[in-house]
Motif scaffolding. Structure first.
Motif, PDB file in Angstrom:
ATOM      1  N   ALA A  64       0.852  -1.192   0.000  1.00 48.66           N
ATOM      2  CA  ALA A  64       0.000   0.000   0.000  1.00 48.66           C
ATOM      3  C   ALA A  64       0.883   1.235   0.000  1.00 48.66           C
ATOM      4  CB  ALA A  64      -0.917   0.015   1.212  1.00 48.66           C
ATOM      5  N   ARG A  65       0.502   2.207  -0.811  1.00 44.44           N
ATOM      6  CA  ARG A  65       1.228   3.479  -0.889  1.00 44.44           C
ATOM      7  C   ARG A  65       0.242   4.630  -0.784  1.00 44.44           C
ATOM      8  NH1 ARG A  65       6.514   3.409  -2.817  1.00 44.44           N
ATOM      9  NH2 ARG A  65       7.211   1.348  -3.424  1.00 44.44           N
ATOM     10  N   CYS A  66       0.724   5.732  -0.250  1.00 45.79           N
ATOM     11  CA  CYS A  66      -0.077   6.947  -0.186  1.00 45.79           C
ATOM     12  C   CYS A  66      -0.264   7.462  -1.614  1.00 45.79           C
ATOM     13  CB  CYS A  66       0.645   7.985   0.669  1.00 45.79           C
ATOM     14  SG  CYS A  66      -0.160   9.591   0.678  1.00 45.79           S
ATOM     15  N   PRO A  67      -1.502   7.704  -2.037  1.00 43.43           N
ATOM     16  CA  PRO A  67      -1.713   8.187  -3.396  1.00 43.43           C
ATOM     17  C   PRO A  67      -1.179   9.597  -3.634  1.00 43.43           C
ATOM     18  CG  PRO A  67      -3.806   8.078  -2.220  1.00 43.43           C
ATOM     19  CD  PRO A  67      -2.757   7.482  -1.320  1.00 43.43           C
ATOM     20  N   GLU A  68      -1.041  10.394  -2.574  1.00 43.24           N
ATOM     21  CA  GLU A  68      -0.549  11.766  -2.743  1.00 43.24           C
ATOM     22  C   GLU A  68       0.955  11.839  -2.964  1.00 43.24           C
ATOM     23  OE1 GLU A  68      -2.609  11.231   0.144  1.00 43.24           O
ATOM     24  OE2 GLU A  68      -4.406  11.888  -0.921  1.00 43.24           O
ATOM     25  N   ASP A  69       1.745  11.051  -2.200  1.00 45.61           N
ATOM     26  CA  ASP A  69       3.199  11.201  -2.296  1.00 45.61           C
ATOM     27  C   ASP A  69       3.959   9.894  -2.500  1.00 45.61           C
ATOM     28  OD1 ASP A  69       3.175   9.973   0.198  1.00 45.61           O
ATOM     29  OD2 ASP A  69       3.758  11.766   1.297  1.00 45.61           O
ATOM     30  N   GLY A  70       3.253   8.764  -2.581  1.00 41.42           N
ATOM     31  CA  GLY A  70       3.898   7.487  -2.843  1.00 41.42           C
ATOM     32  C   GLY A  70       4.569   6.842  -1.643  1.00 41.42           C
ATOM     33  N   THR A  71       4.456   7.443  -0.452  1.00 41.01           N
ATOM     34  CA  THR A  71       5.041   6.859   0.748  1.00 41.01           C
ATOM     35  C   THR A  71       4.440   5.481   0.993  1.00 41.01           C
ATOM     36  OG1 THR A  71       5.409   9.013   1.774  1.00 41.01           O
ATOM     37  CG2 THR A  71       5.310   7.117   3.254  1.00 41.01           C
ATOM     38  N   ILE A  72       5.285   4.524   1.293  1.00 42.76           N
ATOM     39  CA  ILE A  72       4.812   3.179   1.597  1.00 42.76           C
ATOM     40  C   ILE A  72       4.054   3.219   2.916  1.00 42.76           C
ATOM     41  CG2 ILE A  72       5.523   0.831   2.163  1.00 42.76           C
ATOM     42  CD1 ILE A  72       7.964   1.403   0.267  1.00 42.76           C
ATOM     43  N   GLU A  73       2.835   2.702   2.901  1.00 38.02           N
ATOM     44  CA  GLU A  73       1.967   2.703   4.082  1.00 38.02           C
ATOM     45  C   GLU A  73       1.746   1.311   4.658  1.00 38.02           C
ATOM     46  OE1 GLU A  73       0.976   5.231   5.718  1.00 38.02           O
ATOM     47  OE2 GLU A  73       1.125   6.911   4.346  1.00 38.02           O
ATOM     48  N   ALA A  74       2.013   0.252   3.870  1.00 38.27           N
ATOM     49  CA  ALA A  74       1.840  -1.106   4.368  1.00 38.27           C
ATOM     50  C   ALA A  74       2.791  -2.050   3.649  1.00 38.27           C
ATOM     51  CB  ALA A  74       0.404  -1.573   4.179  1.00 38.27           C
ATOM     52  N   ILE A  75       3.293  -3.041   4.400  1.00 32.80           N
ATOM     53  CA  ILE A  75       4.177  -4.056   3.846  1.00 32.80           C
ATOM     54  C   ILE A  75       3.726  -5.430   4.328  1.00 32.80           C
ATOM     55  CG2 ILE A  75       6.191  -2.555   3.589  1.00 32.80           C
ATOM     56  CD1 ILE A  75       7.251  -3.673   6.223  1.00 32.80           C
ATOM     57  N   GLU A  76       4.129  -6.447   3.567  1.00 35.35           N
ATOM     58  CA  GLU A  76       3.908  -7.837   3.947  1.00 35.35           C
ATOM     59  C   GLU A  76       5.224  -8.574   3.793  1.00 35.35           C
ATOM     60  OE1 GLU A  76      -0.705  -8.538   2.540  1.00 35.35           O
ATOM     61  OE2 GLU A  76       0.899  -9.282   1.268  1.00 35.35           O
ATOM     62  N   GLY A  77       5.416  -9.583   4.648  1.00 40.47           N
ATOM     63  CA  GLY A  77       6.578 -10.447   4.509  1.00 40.47           C
ATOM     64  C   GLY A  77       6.398 -11.369   3.315  1.00 40.47           C
ATOM     65  N   THR A  78       7.506 -11.879   2.807  1.00 43.63           N
ATOM     66  CA  THR A  78       7.456 -12.734   1.618  1.00 43.63           C
ATOM     67  C   THR A  78       7.804 -14.192   1.901  1.00 43.63           C
ATOM     68  OG1 THR A  78       9.728 -12.104   1.073  1.00 43.63           O
ATOM     69  CG2 THR A  78       7.961 -10.812   0.065  1.00 43.63           C
ATOM     70  N   LEU A  79       8.172 -14.534   3.128  1.00 43.28           N
ATOM     71  CA  LEU A  79       8.532 -15.915   3.446  1.00 43.28           C
ATOM     72  C   LEU A  79       7.296 -16.735   3.808  1.00 43.28           C
ATOM     73  CD1 LEU A  79      11.658 -15.271   5.692  1.00 43.28           C
ATOM     74  CD2 LEU A  79      11.615 -15.935   3.282  1.00 43.28           C
ATOM     75  N   PRO A  80       7.132 -17.919   3.221  1.00 42.07           N
ATOM     76  CA  PRO A  80       5.980 -18.755   3.565  1.00 42.07           C
ATOM     77  C   PRO A  80       6.010 -19.145   5.048  1.00 42.07           C
ATOM     78  CG  PRO A  80       7.242 -19.706   1.741  1.00 42.07           C
ATOM     79  CD  PRO A  80       7.997 -18.520   2.246  1.00 42.07           C
ATOM     80  N   GLY A  81       4.854 -19.125   5.671  1.00 40.25           N
ATOM     81  CA  GLY A  81       4.759 -19.530   7.064  1.00 40.25           C
ATOM     82  C   GLY A  81       5.285 -18.528   8.065  1.00 40.25           C
ATOM     83  N   HIS A  82       5.653 -17.356   7.619  1.00 37.21           N
ATOM     84  CA  HIS A  82       6.194 -16.317   8.502  1.00 37.21           C
ATOM     85  C   HIS A  82       5.301 -15.093   8.382  1.00 37.21           C
ATOM     86  CE1 HIS A  82       9.781 -13.539   9.639  1.00 37.21           C
ATOM     87  NE2 HIS A  82       9.110 -13.904  10.696  1.00 37.21           N
ATOM     88  N   TYR A  83       4.389 -14.921   9.322  1.00 37.87           N
ATOM     89  CA  TYR A  83       3.401 -13.839   9.262  1.00 37.87           C
ATOM     90  C   TYR A  83       4.058 -12.497   9.554  1.00 37.87           C
ATOM     91  CZ  TYR A  83      -0.781 -11.116  10.294  1.00 37.87           C
ATOM     92  OH  TYR A  83      -1.754 -10.162  10.303  1.00 37.87           O
ATOM     93  N   VAL A  84       4.075 -11.645   8.560  1.00 38.46           N
ATOM     94  CA  VAL A  84       4.562 -10.278   8.734  1.00 38.46           C
ATOM     95  C   VAL A  84       3.605  -9.348   7.999  1.00 38.46           C
ATOM     96  CG1 VAL A  84       6.406  -8.611   8.286  1.00 38.46           C
ATOM     97  CG2 VAL A  84       6.985 -10.976   8.859  1.00 38.46           C
ATOM     98  N   VAL A  85       2.963  -8.469   8.736  1.00 42.65           N
ATOM     99  CA  VAL A  85       2.141  -7.407   8.165  1.00 42.65           C
ATOM    100  C   VAL A  85       2.436  -6.172   8.997  1.00 42.65           C
ATOM    101  CG1 VAL A  85      -0.189  -6.548   7.748  1.00 42.65           C
ATOM    102  CG2 VAL A  85       0.306  -8.970   7.410  1.00 42.65           C
TER     103      VAL A  85
END
Length: 77
Positions: free
Chosen positions: A24-45
């Motif tokens: 997720a990014r801010c539509p006004e300035d592109g700042t990242i607002e949300a990230i997720e982890g990419t490793l299976p079985g490793h919950y990162v939000v």
């Protein structure tokens, strides 16, 4: 989790996310607002807004907390 456009209550400006996927990014300035982890079985939000301030009345914030609870239950089982 899938969301359409939401307007977070943000007060952060950090955007370094090595090894994670920006979802997720801010539509006004592109700042990242949300990230997720990419490793299976490793919950990162992670989000740069405060869903604890609005989860009782805001569906995306409620779903974010529910996702965390579901992941914790699955890990415990």
């Amino acid at each position: 989790m899938q969301f359409s456009m939401i307007k977070p209550s943000t007060s952060h400006y950090r955007a370094d996310i090595d090894g994670l996927r920006a979802v997720a990014r801010c539509p006004e300035d592109g700042t990242i607002e949300a990230i997720e982890g990419t490793l299976p079985g490793h919950y990162v939000v992670a989000v740069q807004w405060h869903p604890e301030r609005s989860f009782e009345r805001d569906e995306p914030s409620h779903r974010l907390f529910q996702s965390f609870v579901d992941a914790a239950r699955a890990k415990k089982a």
